[in-house]
Design a protein around this motif. Sequence first.
Motif, short mmCIF file in Angstrom:
data_model
loop_
_atom_site.label_atom_id
_atom_site.label_comp_id
_atom_site.label_asym_id
_atom_site.label_seq_id
_atom_site.Cartn_x
_atom_site.Cartn_y
_atom_site.Cartn_z
N SER A 1 73.15 12.79 158.77
CA SER A 1 72.41 13.95 159.27
C SER A 1 71.38 13.52 160.31
CB SER A 1 71.70 14.66 158.11
OG SER A 1 72.64 15.17 157.19
N LEU A 2 70.74 12.39 160.08
CA LEU A 2 69.71 11.91 161.00
C LEU A 2 70.30 11.59 162.36
CD1 LEU A 2 66.79 11.06 161.46
CD2 LEU A 2 67.37 8.80 160.53
N TYR A 3 71.40 10.86 162.39
CA TYR A 3 72.01 10.50 163.67
C TYR A 3 72.56 11.72 164.39
CZ TYR A 3 71.52 5.47 163.22
OH TYR A 3 71.01 4.21 163.15
N ARG A 4 73.04 12.71 163.66
CA ARG A 4 73.54 13.92 164.29
C ARG A 4 72.42 14.75 164.90
NH1 ARG A 4 76.91 17.10 160.04
NH2 ARG A 4 77.13 18.53 161.79
N CYS A 5 71.18 14.54 164.45
CA CYS A 5 70.05 15.29 164.99
C CYS A 5 69.65 14.79 166.38
CB CYS A 5 68.85 15.17 164.05
SG CYS A 5 68.96 16.20 162.58
#
Length: 298
Positions: free
Chosen positions: A262-266
């Motif tokens: 989720s963090l990298y997709r943000c």
Amino acid sequence: MYSGTCREGYELVAREDELGTLQRSLEQASSGQGVVVTVTGPIACGKTELLDAAAAKAEAIILRAVCAPEERAMPYVMIGQLIDDPALAHRAPGLADRIAQGGQLSLRAENRLRRDLTRALLALAVHRPVLIGVDDVHHADTASLNCLLHLARRVRPARISMIFTELRSLTPTQSRFKAELLSLPYHHEIALRPFGPEQSAELARAAFGPGLAEDVLAGLYKTTGGNLSLSRGLISDVREARANGESAFEAGRAFRLAYLSSLYRCGPVALRVARVAAVLDPSATTTLVRRLTNLRGC
């Protein structure tokens, strides 16, 4: 309650209202009143799962595409995914070859491609409803979006439903595309939000049964904040622990992977904030993180 089977074997839970709204749109399109729907929401809130569940129940020709940020500069890469269907290829011979030329097309050739694609899809929908589903449309290439807009303006009298999943943002990446969609009277949005405590409890009970204690349910919600991906990661960790004879309801590897995904997709800004906050740990405050990352709106 409807429970549609979605990706990775999970069931769609706590989204009955949204699923019902989407299915009614598909029924409307099947009757000859085309629709355009955008499913919006934050990272990992179940946008694709909702689309999957609706598509699984639809009696239609289903054309799907998934957009990625690294493909945004590749003209027609998203449309290339959509036309990879024998029924559509039969009605528009040579379309794939023209799309493969990508950025080498002249303006006149691009306009002709949009017209031919739209005509082929409208002709296909005469015989059977067509569902066009595009995941992460905010990452789509501009050439493909122009094709979608050309079609979207003409689907109202057709048996075509166009469904896009989109990351909610204050400043949409594809602002012109978004503005054009909003001007269509037959376009509407379905906004997904993180689960609340009751929805989070429903997800946990669907995984472990109705006997979970209230403090366990409260702990699940506190740990995940209602984020669907984090909730599923935590549930996977608990299942693995129980299979090993442990009773702890604690985050483990699956939860960490869900968090990192989720963090990298943000995007890079969120990643920078997370790194600074991790270094500061208990000393992290909004003011200090903003100062160290040079982000005014943090």
